[in-house]
Enzyme design. Structure first.
Site, mmCIF file in Angstrom:
data_model
loop_
_atom_site.group_PDB
_atom_site.id
_atom_site.type_symbol
_atom_site.label_atom_id
_atom_site.label_comp_id
_atom_site.label_asym_id
_atom_site.label_seq_id
_atom_site.Cartn_x
_atom_site.Cartn_y
_atom_site.Cartn_z
ATOM 1 N N CYS A 281 75.555 64.978 39.210
ATOM 2 C CA CYS A 281 74.319 65.762 39.150
ATOM 3 C C CYS A 281 74.470 67.154 38.553
ATOM 4 O O CYS A 281 73.776 67.500 37.599
ATOM 5 C CB CYS A 281 73.746 65.899 40.558
ATOM 6 S SG CYS A 281 73.427 64.310 41.322
HETATM 7 N N1 LIG Z 1 74.828 59.872 42.532
HETATM 8 C C1 LIG Z 1 74.343 60.917 43.153
HETATM 9 O O1 LIG Z 1 75.045 61.624 43.900
HETATM 10 C C2 LIG Z 1 72.887 61.282 43.001
HETATM 11 C C3 LIG Z 1 72.304 62.144 43.949
HETATM 12 C C4 LIG Z 1 70.960 62.476 43.846
HETATM 13 C C5 LIG Z 1 70.225 61.982 42.773
HETATM 14 N N2 LIG Z 1 70.805 61.156 41.846
HETATM 15 C C6 LIG Z 1 69.968 60.642 40.770
HETATM 16 O O2 LIG Z 1 69.567 59.316 41.132
HETATM 17 C C7 LIG Z 1 69.451 58.511 39.952
HETATM 18 C C8 LIG Z 1 70.327 57.291 40.068
HETATM 19 O O3 LIG Z 1 71.668 57.727 40.132
HETATM 20 P P1 LIG Z 1 72.848 56.812 40.642
HETATM 21 O O4 LIG Z 1 73.997 57.714 40.827
HETATM 22 O O5 LIG Z 1 72.405 55.961 41.780
HETATM 23 O O6 LIG Z 1 73.074 55.868 39.357
HETATM 24 P P2 LIG Z 1 74.072 54.613 39.227
HETATM 25 O O7 LIG Z 1 74.502 54.571 37.825
HETATM 26 O O8 LIG Z 1 75.074 54.644 40.330
HETATM 27 O O9 LIG Z 1 73.126 53.360 39.524
HETATM 28 C C9 LIG Z 1 72.008 53.035 38.780
HETATM 29 C C10 LIG Z 1 71.810 51.534 38.817
HETATM 30 O O10 LIG Z 1 70.601 51.233 38.112
HETATM 31 C C11 LIG Z 1 70.784 50.015 37.435
HETATM 32 N N3 LIG Z 1 69.747 49.913 36.403
HETATM 33 C C12 LIG Z 1 69.600 50.645 35.287
HETATM 34 N N4 LIG Z 1 68.470 50.288 34.647
HETATM 35 C C13 LIG Z 1 67.882 49.317 35.365
HETATM 36 C C14 LIG Z 1 66.698 48.549 35.230
HETATM 37 N N5 LIG Z 1 65.853 48.730 34.198
HETATM 38 N N6 LIG Z 1 66.416 47.614 36.147
HETATM 39 C C15 LIG Z 1 67.250 47.412 37.198
HETATM 40 N N7 LIG Z 1 68.386 48.120 37.382
HETATM 41 C C16 LIG Z 1 68.691 49.060 36.492
HETATM 42 C C17 LIG Z 1 72.219 50.072 36.940
HETATM 43 O O11 LIG Z 1 72.725 48.787 36.655
HETATM 44 C C18 LIG Z 1 72.924 50.728 38.140
HETATM 45 O O12 LIG Z 1 73.415 49.768 39.057
HETATM 46 C C19 LIG Z 1 69.794 59.443 38.791
HETATM 47 O O13 LIG Z 1 68.615 60.009 38.313
HETATM 48 C C20 LIG Z 1 70.652 60.510 39.436
HETATM 49 O O14 LIG Z 1 70.607 61.720 38.720
HETATM 50 C C21 LIG Z 1 72.132 60.789 41.959
#
Ligand SMILES: NC(=O)c1ccc[n+]([C@@H]2O[C@H](COP(=O)([O-])OP(=O)(O)OC[C@H]3O[C@@H](n4cnc5c(N)ncnc54)[C@H](O)[C@@H]3O)[C@@H](O)[C@H]2O)c1
Length: 328
Positions: A281
């Site tokens: 992030c």
């Molecule tokens: N990781 C963190 O600590 C954190 C914390 C707060 C917010 N966020 C935000 O949350 C969001 C997600 O982050 P994350 O870390 O969980 O990502 P990630 O990469 O761990 O997971 C995202 C998932 O979405 C799936 N995906 C992508 N496109 C898709 C679609 N069209 N249909 C179905 N599945 C799909 C991917 O295969 C993946 O498994 C981002 O915007 C990130 O900035 C992340």
């Protein structure tokens, strides 16, 4: 003739289904954010289906095997065996569920601009199955305006109208990966809907997994809140990075300085020197706001400066005082 508008009874029905947990939830994207959230709702008693385009992840969930450090396989297995949590790659399930939560990635392009491809793709998929009474919630971190300017038009291209036929809310994820102290339960959840019903339904929903839900007046407030939280960390990490370098030159122990400053019971919050910013992030999200600010001919000096100081080769600082480095 097919009905094109929700009746008062439909609204009451959705409200009751959220209240008594009989509403079904679909979580799109089962990563660091989506999987813990899906599990939290399943453990709270909802029927949850996770939709992910990654077959390997879906297969693992179906077999009760966790791929995230924060989630123990035993917990996952219990929810799957109990029939509360399912995973699939097939998006048509979205038609059946009542609530859809989007947790897809929001990376940067090679030129450090917001890459909304995942949000757009997921929303297009949702639009194909959007129906009367759906509640759609965006959780992905993004710039203020995304819900209204990107998600809303794609959903409204179906002819359904927000607040009349379906509901749309932004609610940022605040997960702190690796932390045992802060969980979905004890981290307040912020919700900002496109209109009051969208906010209310989302607030009712999150109330089942979070002890405190804060309703704000619009998606833009909730979107800005999230990026501001991450900019705050980025800027403070940069500040302590810089101080550490100066202290080194002046032969002053920066740790002792921070310890002394931390004795002040108000107006100060400790951040500690370290190897720079990391995680999903902090290095990314400020650029989302920086990019959006340009549309308003506005220069976000603090974001740019913090980004410059926090570059690994220049950096020194981390946010160890604030929990895990780089958490969302
Ligand atoms: N990781 C963190 O600590 C954190 C914390 C707060 C917010 N966020 C935000 O949350 C969001 C997600 O982050 P994350 O870390 O969980 O990502 P990630 O990469 O761990 O997971 C995202 C998932 O979405 C799936 N995906 C992508 N496109 C898709 C679609 N069209 N249909 C179905 N599945 C799909 C991917 O295969 C993946 O498994 C981002 O915007 C990130 O900035 C992340």
């Amino acid at each position: 003739m097919a009905r094109t508008e929700l009746t008062v009874n439909d609204l009451r029905n959705l409200e009751n289904r959220i209240k008594d947990k009989s509403a079904e939830i679909g979580v799109v994207g089962l990563g660091y954010v989506g999987l813990p959230l899906a599990l939290a709702f399943a453990e709270a008693g909802f029927m949850v289906t996770g939709i992910d385009s990654d077959k390997t992840r879906v297969n693992k969930i179906t077999r009760g095997i966790s791929y995230l450090l924060d989630i123990e396989s035993a917990r996952l297995k219990k929810a799957v065996k109990g029939g509360k949590l399912k995973a699939t790659v097939i998006p048509s399930i979205l038609r059946r569920v009542d609530i859809i939560i989007i947790c897809v990635p929001t990376p940067l392009t090679s030129t450090k601009e917001p890459d909304l491809t995942y949000i757009v793709n997921a929303t297009n998929e949702i639009a194909r199955y959007l129906r009367l009474g759906h509640l759609v919630i965006l959780e992905s971190t993004t710039y203020p305006g995304t819900t209204r300017e990107i998600v809303l038009p794609l959903l409204e291209s179906t002819g359904l109208r927000v607040g009349v036929d379906y509901f749309l809310t932004f609610s940022p994820e605040r997960i702190d990966p690796g932390s045992r102290k802060f969980t979905i339960r004890n981290t307040p959840k912020v919700v900002g809907g496109m209109e009051p019903k969208s906010t209310r339904f989302a607030a009712m929903l999150y109330g089942h997994v979070s002890d405190r839900v804060l309703e704000v007046s619009s998606p833009e407030v909730a979107e800005m809140d999230k990026v501001f939280e991450n900019v705050f960390r980025s800027v403070n990490i940069a500040l302590v990075n810089e101080l550490a370098k100066l202290c080194e030159k002046m032969n002053i122990n920066v740790w002792e300085v921070i310890k002394a400053a931390s004795s002040k019971p108000f107006g100060y919050m400790p951040f500690f020197p370290g190897p720079g910013v990391g995680g999903h992030c902090i290095p990314l999200d400020p650029h989302y706001l920086e990019w959006k600010a340009r549309e308003y001919n506005f220069n976000t000096h603090f974001i740019a400066l913090a980004g410059e100081i926090n570059q690994p080769e220049r950096g020194h600082g981390s946010e160890r005082g604030q929990g895990r480095v780089g958490g969302g």
